[in-house]
Design an enzyme around this catalytic site. Sequence first.
Site, PDB file in Angstrom:
ATOM      1  N   HIS A 129       0.808  -1.227   0.000  1.00 25.13           N
ATOM      2  CA  HIS A 129       0.000   0.000   0.000  1.00 25.13           C
ATOM      3  C   HIS A 129       0.842   1.278   0.000  1.00 25.13           C
ATOM      4  CE1 HIS A 129       0.873  -0.502   4.281  1.00 25.13           C
ATOM      5  NE2 HIS A 129       0.796   0.806   4.348  1.00 25.13           N
TER       6      HIS A 129
HETATM    7  C1  UD1 Z   1      -1.451   5.193   6.202  1.00 24.10           C
HETATM    8  C2  UD1 Z   1      -0.088   5.553   6.774  1.00 24.10           C
HETATM    9  C3  UD1 Z   1       0.858   4.379   6.610  1.00 24.10           C
HETATM   10  C4  UD1 Z   1       0.276   3.106   7.200  1.00 24.10           C
HETATM   11  C5  UD1 Z   1      -1.084   2.866   6.559  1.00 24.10           C
HETATM   12  C6  UD1 Z   1      -1.743   1.643   7.135  1.00 24.10           C
HETATM   13  C7  UD1 Z   1       0.549   7.915   6.634  1.00 24.10           C
HETATM   14  C8  UD1 Z   1       1.430   8.895   5.967  1.00 24.10           C
HETATM   15  N1  UD1 Z   1       0.513   6.680   6.099  1.00 24.10           N
HETATM   16  O1  UD1 Z   1      -1.289   5.025   4.815  1.00 24.10           O
HETATM   17  O2  UD1 Z   1       2.065   4.665   7.289  1.00 24.10           O
HETATM   18  O3  UD1 Z   1       1.131   2.022   6.913  1.00 24.10           O
HETATM   19  O4  UD1 Z   1      -1.906   4.006   6.826  1.00 24.10           O
HETATM   20  O5  UD1 Z   1      -2.922   1.351   6.462  1.00 24.10           O
HETATM   21  O6  UD1 Z   1      -0.090   8.256   7.600  1.00 24.10           O
HETATM   22  N2  UD1 Z   1      -9.013   5.132   2.754  1.00 24.10           N
HETATM   23  C9  UD1 Z   1     -10.285   4.662   2.677  1.00 24.10           C
HETATM   24  N3  UD1 Z   1     -10.784   4.064   3.805  1.00 24.10           N
HETATM   25  C10 UD1 Z   1     -10.085   3.952   4.965  1.00 24.10           C
HETATM   26  C11 UD1 Z   1      -8.764   4.434   4.992  1.00 24.10           C
HETATM   27  C12 UD1 Z   1      -8.237   5.029   3.875  1.00 24.10           C
HETATM   28  O7  UD1 Z   1     -10.957   4.745   1.665  1.00 24.10           O
HETATM   29  O8  UD1 Z   1     -10.616   3.431   5.939  1.00 24.10           O
HETATM   30  C13 UD1 Z   1      -8.449   5.817   1.588  1.00 24.10           C
HETATM   31  C14 UD1 Z   1      -8.077   7.257   1.949  1.00 24.10           C
HETATM   32  O9  UD1 Z   1      -9.160   8.115   1.859  1.00 24.10           O
HETATM   33  C15 UD1 Z   1      -6.991   7.542   0.945  1.00 24.10           C
HETATM   34  C16 UD1 Z   1      -6.310   6.201   0.810  1.00 24.10           C
HETATM   35  O10 UD1 Z   1      -7.236   5.203   1.232  1.00 24.10           O
HETATM   36  O11 UD1 Z   1      -7.524   7.916  -0.289  1.00 24.10           O
HETATM   37  C17 UD1 Z   1      -5.046   6.133   1.614  1.00 24.10           C
HETATM   38  O12 UD1 Z   1      -5.292   6.398   3.006  1.00 24.10           O
HETATM   39  P1  UD1 Z   1      -4.256   7.262   3.879  1.00 24.10           P
HETATM   40  O13 UD1 Z   1      -4.681   7.255   5.289  1.00 24.10           O
HETATM   41  O14 UD1 Z   1      -4.018   8.555   3.215  1.00 24.10           O
HETATM   42  O15 UD1 Z   1      -2.897   6.530   3.750  1.00 24.10           O
HETATM   43  P2  UD1 Z   1      -2.560   4.996   3.861  1.00 24.10           P
HETATM   44  O16 UD1 Z   1      -2.082   4.569   2.531  1.00 24.10           O
HETATM   45  O17 UD1 Z   1      -3.667   4.217   4.501  1.00 24.10           O
END
Ligand code: UD1
Length: 365
Positions: free
Chosen positions: A204
Amino acid sequence: MKLHLIAGARPNFVKIAPLVPYLRNAGWVPYLVHSGQHFDDRMSSDFFDDLNLPKPDFHLGRATGSHAQQTAHVMQAYEELFLSEKPELVVVPGDVNASLACAIAAKKCGGRVAHLEAGLRCGDTQMPEEINRRIIDSISDYLWAPSQDAVENLLREGRDNASIKLVGNIMIDALIMMRPALARRQILRTHNLTSGGYILATLHRPANVDNVEVLRLIIQQLAELSTRMPVIFPAHPRTKKVLESMDCAYSATKSIKMMHAERYLDFVHLQQHSRMVITDSGGVQEETSYLGVPCLTVRPSTERPITLEYTNRLVSPEDIYSTSCQILDEPSPEAKAIPFWDGNTAKRIADCLEMLSHRPGINIF
Ligand code: UD1
């Protein structure tokens, strides 16, 4: 003594779970603050259920959007909460945006901050988490490190020895705490898998999944690998979104068993029984090292170098197939003990806090 435990993203729910039962004994009243970075059930509420976490006392609302937008939302919301609640200590785990935002907001309001998982460094400032780690460590009052290399990083950066404590790995506490529940999971049967008879993949990181060409290459390598052994791939929402936007790579996923992101207990159970894991997650590097499961980390560096002394290896996207084949040709390794990754981290933290609760305002270490 009032304490805020900050948890807003998947890995942080795991990191605070072992702490909750210990804190009250140490004379603290823990309040759980959900900082809203992860919100899907599979990324959030299922983790609360699996880890027996109490419902959050406060919820800062959904933090979505770019890094700056997420961080700004959490900073604003947490500043308001901090000023109305005035906790004596704020515990921020790990390196996600929500932890950074709460650490900054609390410090600027005059609060005291403890960083759980302090001192990890990969040296790659292209990684958002590396930026977060360095900033959180530089402003935290108490630095709780998972391993000796993390302590040395902090000392090298000029941090005062008195503020650093080697407490061990809290994620391993969670795994040990949940062992009886893990043994009861039925996910292998649900997906028709046999213990030791599949490869688990999970990716991811922006560097691997936001660039379509890199993700295409990774998927092709995994598809090739699936001709040797079934590959299962629980996809994080970030990865799923990109895969869905790229038809051609998505068709290669037909030979890979794609699944939605798995809840905590099922995912650890899948790790435990896999022949090997291919990942870019920090926590998975640690869990596989503890479990003695071979792990290929698709990154040029790791902030957890201790895992490279156990079952973890770094690999580039183009070498996934060949390196995996080498591992499959070797006998499965045995699990080996890792210093301070012993299930007693929460207790060591509670001991620190117990001293702090008797001597507020005085450096406890
Ligand atoms: C984040 C952390 C990463 C961790 C990961 C675990 C940072 C910089 N990164 O990355 O260190 O390893 O979490 O999962 O904080 N989204 C959804 N539903 C959710 C969660 C996220 O749709 O429940 C979407 C968000 O809106 C976004 C994407 O997934 O578009 C990524 O989510 P984001 O929290 O930005 O970063 P992660 O890749 O999850």
